[in-house]
Each structure stands twice: as structure tokens, then as C-alpha cells.
Design a protein around this motif. Structure first.
Motif, mmCIF file in Angstrom:
data_model
loop_
_atom_site.group_PDB
_atom_site.id
_atom_site.type_symbol
_atom_site.label_atom_id
_atom_site.label_comp_id
_atom_site.label_asym_id
_atom_site.label_seq_id
_atom_site.Cartn_x
_atom_site.Cartn_y
_atom_site.Cartn_z
ATOM 1 N N SER A 51 -10.056 -3.333 0.216
ATOM 2 C CA SER A 51 -9.508 -3.995 -0.595
ATOM 3 C C SER A 51 -8.431 -3.228 -1.636
ATOM 4 O O SER A 51 -8.358 -3.839 -2.673
ATOM 5 C CB SER A 51 -10.793 -4.469 -1.370
ATOM 6 N N SER A 52 -8.008 -2.141 -1.280
ATOM 7 C CA SER A 52 -7.068 -1.498 -2.003
ATOM 8 C C SER A 52 -6.051 -0.907 -1.173
ATOM 9 O O SER A 52 -6.120 -0.957 -0.056
ATOM 10 C CB SER A 52 -7.947 -0.269 -2.902
ATOM 11 N N PHE A 53 -5.114 -0.479 -2.005
ATOM 12 C CA PHE A 53 -3.934 0.413 -1.164
ATOM 13 C C PHE A 53 -3.496 1.279 -2.255
ATOM 14 O O PHE A 53 -3.607 1.351 -3.444
ATOM 15 C CB PHE A 53 -2.809 -0.406 -0.523
ATOM 16 N N VAL A 54 -2.481 2.316 -1.803
ATOM 17 C CA VAL A 54 -2.120 3.170 -2.515
ATOM 18 C C VAL A 54 -0.517 3.161 -2.668
ATOM 19 O O VAL A 54 0.165 3.215 -1.622
ATOM 20 C CB VAL A 54 -2.495 4.628 -2.359
ATOM 21 N N ARG A 68 -13.862 -9.435 -9.976
ATOM 22 C CA ARG A 68 -14.476 -8.363 -8.804
ATOM 23 C C ARG A 68 -13.184 -8.183 -7.609
ATOM 24 O O ARG A 68 -12.327 -9.156 -7.301
ATOM 25 C CB ARG A 68 -15.425 -9.089 -8.206
ATOM 26 N N PRO A 69 -13.350 -7.011 -7.057
ATOM 27 C CA PRO A 69 -12.479 -6.654 -5.995
ATOM 28 C C PRO A 69 -12.831 -7.612 -4.868
ATOM 29 O O PRO A 69 -13.859 -8.320 -4.666
ATOM 30 C CB PRO A 69 -12.785 -5.326 -5.605
ATOM 31 N N VAL A 70 -11.448 -7.852 -4.072
ATOM 32 C CA VAL A 70 -11.707 -8.938 -3.031
ATOM 33 C C VAL A 70 -10.888 -8.093 -1.638
ATOM 34 O O VAL A 70 -9.941 -7.442 -2.043
ATOM 35 C CB VAL A 70 -11.020 -10.060 -3.172
ATOM 36 N N ALA A 71 -11.231 -8.357 -0.572
ATOM 37 C CA ALA A 71 -10.390 -7.825 0.657
ATOM 38 C C ALA A 71 -9.028 -8.449 0.784
ATOM 39 O O ALA A 71 -8.917 -9.488 0.548
ATOM 40 C CB ALA A 71 -11.432 -8.029 1.788
ATOM 41 N N THR A 81 -4.427 0.806 -6.307
ATOM 42 C CA THR A 81 -4.223 -0.600 -6.602
ATOM 43 C C THR A 81 -5.411 -1.424 -5.778
ATOM 44 O O THR A 81 -5.616 -1.307 -4.551
ATOM 45 C CB THR A 81 -2.965 -0.992 -6.380
ATOM 46 N N VAL A 82 -6.195 -2.199 -6.564
ATOM 47 C CA VAL A 82 -7.310 -2.931 -6.137
ATOM 48 C C VAL A 82 -6.969 -4.492 -6.048
ATOM 49 O O VAL A 82 -6.545 -5.003 -7.337
ATOM 50 C CB VAL A 82 -8.347 -2.678 -6.842
ATOM 51 N N LEU A 83 -6.968 -5.229 -5.119
ATOM 52 C CA LEU A 83 -7.200 -6.633 -4.951
ATOM 53 C C LEU A 83 -8.237 -7.424 -5.654
ATOM 54 O O LEU A 83 -9.099 -6.668 -5.717
ATOM 55 C CB LEU A 83 -6.912 -7.165 -3.678
ATOM 56 N N GLY A 132 -5.095 -17.074 -7.614
ATOM 57 C CA GLY A 132 -6.307 -16.501 -8.267
ATOM 58 C C GLY A 132 -6.522 -15.192 -7.926
ATOM 59 O O GLY A 132 -7.519 -14.706 -8.303
ATOM 60 N N ILE A 133 -5.641 -14.586 -7.170
ATOM 61 C CA ILE A 133 -5.868 -13.118 -6.781
ATOM 62 C C ILE A 133 -4.617 -12.179 -7.282
ATOM 63 O O ILE A 133 -3.515 -12.518 -7.292
ATOM 64 C CB ILE A 133 -5.912 -12.969 -5.058
ATOM 65 N N GLY A 134 -5.082 -11.161 -8.163
ATOM 66 C CA GLY A 134 -4.275 -10.259 -8.618
ATOM 67 C C GLY A 134 -4.371 -8.748 -8.385
ATOM 68 O O GLY A 134 -5.263 -8.716 -7.247
ATOM 69 N N THR A 135 -3.815 -7.814 -8.932
ATOM 70 C CA THR A 135 -4.077 -6.564 -8.668
ATOM 71 C C THR A 135 -4.320 -5.908 -9.872
ATOM 72 O O THR A 135 -3.935 -6.209 -11.148
ATOM 73 C CB THR A 135 -2.723 -5.864 -7.806
ATOM 74 N N VAL A 136 -5.334 -4.884 -9.801
ATOM 75 C CA VAL A 136 -5.607 -3.850 -11.010
ATOM 76 C C VAL A 136 -5.587 -2.571 -10.486
ATOM 77 O O VAL A 136 -5.624 -2.176 -9.358
ATOM 78 C CB VAL A 136 -6.843 -4.359 -11.712
ATOM 79 N N LEU A 137 -5.157 -1.583 -11.285
ATOM 80 C CA LEU A 137 -5.162 -0.150 -11.007
ATOM 81 C C LEU A 137 -6.608 0.415 -11.291
ATOM 82 O O LEU A 137 -7.208 0.090 -12.224
ATOM 83 C CB LEU A 137 -4.463 0.529 -12.096
ATOM 84 N N ALA A 138 -6.971 1.097 -10.107
ATOM 85 C CA ALA A 138 -8.361 1.970 -10.281
ATOM 86 C C ALA A 138 -8.105 3.455 -10.501
ATOM 87 O O ALA A 138 -9.198 3.919 -11.243
ATOM 88 C CB ALA A 138 -9.098 1.884 -8.901
ATOM 89 N N ARG A 139 -7.179 3.978 -9.892
ATOM 90 C CA ARG A 139 -6.434 5.170 -10.313
ATOM 91 C C ARG A 139 -4.919 5.395 -10.659
ATOM 92 O O ARG A 139 -4.258 4.712 -9.691
ATOM 93 C CB ARG A 139 -7.088 6.063 -9.194
#
Lengths: 149, 149, 149, 149
Positions: A95-98, A126-129, A117-119, A61-68
Motif C-alpha cells: 500500500s506504499s511506495f518510495v 486508513r491505508p489502502v492497497a 508514500t502511502v495510498l 476518494g483515494i489520495g496519498t500521505v507521507l509516512a516518512r
């Protein structure tokens, strides 16, 4: 305007690689690969990294989305061409990494990109840690890069 | 990571607008507009600006290419949705200039981008200088923005 | 090789319309709309029909997939251009039905297509029968077309 | 609704092959390869055939355009997957010819297509006749297929 993070244009900076090739459909009316097709190559590298590193395993149920997303286009690319997308981890947050990435044909770099990239919880949207295992995994990839220099 | 240049997320910052809408084909498996579809919306805004401002008129054989693209994705966008791409000029160099853009649905901003765009000789495939008329045109668009604030 | 079903190239044959426009990204290196971009216009028309006719309402977990697609490309299309996708129902089967469509700019037809579309259970990934309400809905759209001639 | 020309779903029917793979970007919200991405695979096979057979060599200013495209989608395709596009020539006319194609993963056929392709003068934007060398080339490919059965 720069060329991304240190070493971004050098194949030696990357340990994860995704094989790709230019499709005719990636060309635009100028006869070269459109910037959004480069965007697809970078996406393919990130998706390949996530799958092969098993980053999302054990977190249903967890994916990743682009923030920048920021890319430098360094040279024109044509069709046909075999390419390789190099991918590394530049930093890890809560909750993110580059991702740092480069598109290469042979030793030559045609574009580099950084992707924040945001979990992401696919139900709540919503973002998650990152959990401790994910953080260790990403930090291990980040360090392996530093050691390689 | 920021939200682009000052005022980037406010519709009031833009004087050139391109009407768009989300296509089903813009969605990815997460059910929202993929970042590369946002890239297409931004491209559509830049192409519309170039055509409607007549930036390339009187310069046959000259086009534009992207040297750098940076976008912040601020919220998920679904289908169907009517959107509008706002476009402005942030700076003007010798052979390049910088677009600032935002994708809006109503007053809400879903993504912003900055695009370093290079004037390009389609025969030699090399950058070429803006001529005085092009510089005046771009500076006029840049100032009209400043005046609007 | 034909031009689709009877009346396919005439706007008078269609009662459902979807407004579209050509994007720069729809062009290929020949400088015209690529056949796969026409494929996206047709998809956008089918998706619009399904949503606006409420074909899938009351049937959660059911979607549609394409079993067969056939298109005739009648004339080159450029950018920019406002277009309209006309959509009608040509026949109705047990678990499938056939869309007839045309892409128009003004009165002129640029492409026609027929799409065999199958009702599809998103969990089992298997075809599923149209229910009586769906059959009535599709038959009503089919008849309205015949009556219009 | 059929499955294309005789033997279309058998790898043994094809002598020209193009290696491809599914990209994440080829998926739609249903989580499978969208029909227009299959359209890109078929295009990639036709472009590869034209280049590797040298069909257009010695005819500057001449390209090919699609007049008709018909595809049967036989099974869902996911990501990641390595695929191969088989291409053959089904018939040869005065200024057009017909491609027969199949998309395979291993021995399994996921889609077949027939494409009526027209030789096209890029300056006049009008059809133009195949010259004798092109006709011989296409007929040799057509016969090689028949012999292979």
C-alpha cells in the motif's frame, strides 16, 4: 548520513522533472532557502508526478500521505534561482511506495530526499492497497530508471 | 522505516519542551497538518532549544544549518490542537550534532524526527567546530536524557 | 493611508482574542515578521472567531472566503514574541461582513486589518446570504463593541 | 470595496511582469489558493521589480518594508495554474511609493493589490528618503504606464 540512494545526486537518474524557482518567501533569516521550502519543492515534484503519471485516476476518494521523509541538504540555495525537481520511484510495496528525488540548479544537486508514500482512503483515513494497474504503473517508472543507468 | 531512535515516541524521553499549536494555515487540502508544517514545529523546537540552552552565546557570527532531516509521520493531526515539541540531543560530533524530537498532543506522539545540525560560520558559509563549552553543554543535555530513562 | 477604523489600535476595542506567538518561520531575510505572516495571524483570529462564536453552525456546506483584505503595518515584530489577535465585527451586509482586527504584544499594536468576508457555498462556489440567526449573532458582536467604548 | 486603481484588472495596465505558478502548498483546506499565498505572489512581483529595475543599486544598507497592503480577491484560483504578476508604480512620495499589482492567468484577473512601500535603513530600522535617482526611476515607471493607456 548519506546522499540518498545510488545516483541520487545525478540528473541522469531521473526521468520525471518539475520546473520550479526559488521565491523570496522561501528564504529564512539566514538569507538562504529554508529546509521547509525544500520540503515544498519535493512535495511539488511528487504532486506533479502523481498528476502527470495519472497514478490516482480511476480511484476516486483515494489520495496519498507521507509516512516518512528523509532529506540531505548538500549546498545553500539563494534567490533568485531557477530549479528543477527530479523524481523517480525507488521501490513499491503493498500500500506504499518510495519516491527518490533531487533538487537541481543546472547540473548541481542541492538536496536529495526519499519519501515513503502511502495510498490513503480519504473517507476512512486508513491505508489502502495499490491496485494492479497502479502497481504496474509504478514498477514501469521504477524499471525505466534502472534501464537509464 | 522505523520510529526514530529508542524512546522517540515517549514523552518521558524529552527534557526540553516547546509549546506550539496548530494554525489553520498549517492545514493542506486533505484537511490535516501538512508534513512541511510538522517541519516548522520541529524547527521551532530546535530554535527554542538553541536559545534557551544558550548554545550559541559567546560565538558571534556562528549559526546552525540542517545537513539532514528525517521524520516519521505517525498519525494525522487536525486544527485546532495544542501540541508540544520535545527535543533531545542524540549525539555530538566535531562540528555537528543530532537532535531527536517528537511532536505530541497530550501523551500521543504524532511525528518524530532526527536532524543533523551543523555549526556554521555565517561569513564564510562553512562548517566550524564546536568549541569545548558547546561540546560540554550538548553532552550534558545528552546525558541528562540517558539518566532519565 | 490610515490606521484602520476608529479605535483599531487600542486593545480596549476588541472583545474576541486569539493567543498566538511568533514562529522563527514567520521571519524573512530582513529578520522581522513578514507581512504574509501577519496575514496568517489575522486569519487565525478570524478562524478562531468563527469557531468560537459558532457562526457557521447549522449551515453545513457553507464556509467563508475573503473578498478584500487591507492591513496597516505599524511596527516591526521579532522572534520570539507572544502576541494576541483582537477581532471585532465592523459591519454586516447581505452575504458579507467586515472583520476589524489588531495584532498586539502587550498594549502595543503592531498591525491592524480589515477583512471583507463573504459567506460562500462550498458546492456551488457562490456567495450565499447570511441567515437571520447569523445576522443577529454578528450584530450582537458589533454592538457589544460599541457598548464597550 | 473596489477593484483597486483605474485599470487595475487589465493586463494592458502593466509593463513589469513576473512569471509564477500555483504550488500545491499554496492551497488551503477549501482547495483553492489561500489569500496569504496571493500575498506571496504580490511580494514576488515587488521583489522582482526592485531587482530588475535596480531600484536599490548604489544604496547599500537600504531595503524596503510594507507600510500598507490592500488586496481585492476577484475569483478562486486552483492548482495547477501558470500565472503572471503585473506590477506598476501608482505614486511616489518622499520616502515611500505605491505599487499597483494584478495576478493574472491569461487575460483573466484573479486579484489586485496596492502596497505602500517605505524605503528603510536596515541599520537604524527607520524610514529614509528616496534619493533623486530613485525618484526619477520610479517616476519614469509611473509615466510609462500613463503613456501606455
Amino acid at each position: 548520513m548519506g546522499r540518498g540512494a545510488e545516483g541520487a545526486t545525478s540528473p541522469a537518474s531521473y526521468r520525471h522533472w518539475t520546473a520550479e524557482h526559488v521565491r523570496f518567501a522561501d528564504l529564512d533569516p539566514l538569507g538562504h532557502v529554508n529546509n521547509n521550502a525544500f520540503g515544498v519543492y519535493f512535495e511539488q515534484g511528487r504532486v506533479g508526478f502523481a498528476r502527470e503519471s495519472r497514478l490516482l485516476e480511476g480511484r476516486p476518494g483515494i489520495g496519498t500521505v507521507l509516512a516518512r521523509f528523509a532529506a540531505d541538504y548538500l549546498a545553500e540555495l539563494g534567490h533568485p534561482a531557477g530549479i528543477a525537481v527530479g523524481t523517480r520511484i525507488l521501490s513499491v510495496g503493498r500500500s506504499s511506495f518510495v519516491f527518490g528525488q533531487g533538487v537541481f540548479a543546472g547540473e548541481r544537486c542541492f538536496a536529495v530526499a526519499e519519501s515513503v508514500t502511502v495510498l490513503f482512503d480519504l473517507a476512512t483515513r486508513r491505508p489502502v492497497a495499490l491496485d494492479p494497474a497502479q502497481r504496474r504503473l509504478l514498477e514501469a517508472w521504477m524499471e525505466s530508471f534502472s534501464g537509464a543507468r
